[in-house]
Design a protein around this motif. Structure first.
Motif, PDB file in Angstrom:
ATOM      1  N   ALA A  25       0.830  -1.216   0.000  1.00  0.00           N
ATOM      2  CA  ALA A  25       0.000   0.000   0.000  1.00  0.00           C
ATOM      3  C   ALA A  25       0.858   1.257   0.000  1.00  0.00           C
ATOM      4  O   ALA A  25       0.489   2.263  -0.605  1.00  0.00           O
ATOM      5  N   CYS A  26       1.999   1.200   0.671  1.00  0.00           N
ATOM      6  CA  CYS A  26       2.842   2.397   0.771  1.00  0.00           C
ATOM      7  C   CYS A  26       3.818   2.560  -0.385  1.00  0.00           C
ATOM      8  O   CYS A  26       4.126   3.678  -0.776  1.00  0.00           O
ATOM      9  N   ARG A  34      -2.238  -0.622  -4.932  1.00  0.00           N
ATOM     10  CA  ARG A  34      -2.409   0.090  -3.662  1.00  0.00           C
ATOM     11  C   ARG A  34      -3.842  -0.038  -3.170  1.00  0.00           C
ATOM     12  O   ARG A  34      -4.083  -0.282  -1.988  1.00  0.00           O
ATOM     13  N   TYR A  38      -5.090  -1.787   0.340  1.00  0.00           N
ATOM     14  CA  TYR A  38      -5.927  -1.131   1.348  1.00  0.00           C
ATOM     15  C   TYR A  38      -7.171  -1.965   1.649  1.00  0.00           C
ATOM     16  O   TYR A  38      -7.604  -2.061   2.795  1.00  0.00           O
ATOM     17  N   ARG A  39      -7.741  -2.586   0.627  1.00  0.00           N
ATOM     18  CA  ARG A  39      -8.911  -3.451   0.851  1.00  0.00           C
ATOM     19  C   ARG A  39      -8.537  -4.672   1.679  1.00  0.00           C
ATOM     20  O   ARG A  39      -9.296  -5.098   2.554  1.00  0.00           O
TER      21      ARG A  39
END
Length: 56
Positions: A25-26, A34, A38-39
């Motif tokens: 994600a980062c 990404r 996050y999901r």
């Protein structure tokens, strides 16, 4: 308190996917990856919340 192999395995099974999702994600330049990460994080948090609510 003695830390057992089982406890280490449980902690690793929980933290490893979280760490991977956070890193993706980062650091991913791909917006779709990404979003997926996050999901995954949201689903992991939701599952952990359900487990703790069930136990309480």
């Amino acid at each position: 308190m003695e830390i057992t192999t089982y406890a280490v395995a449980v902690v690793a099974a929980i933290l490893l996917p979280v760490l991977i999702a956070v890193l993706v994600a980062c650091l991913s330049p791909n917006a779709d990856q990404r979003g997926d990460a996050y999901r995954v994080l949201a689903r992991i948090c939701s599952t952990v919340e359900k487990v703790f609510r069930r136990g309480a």
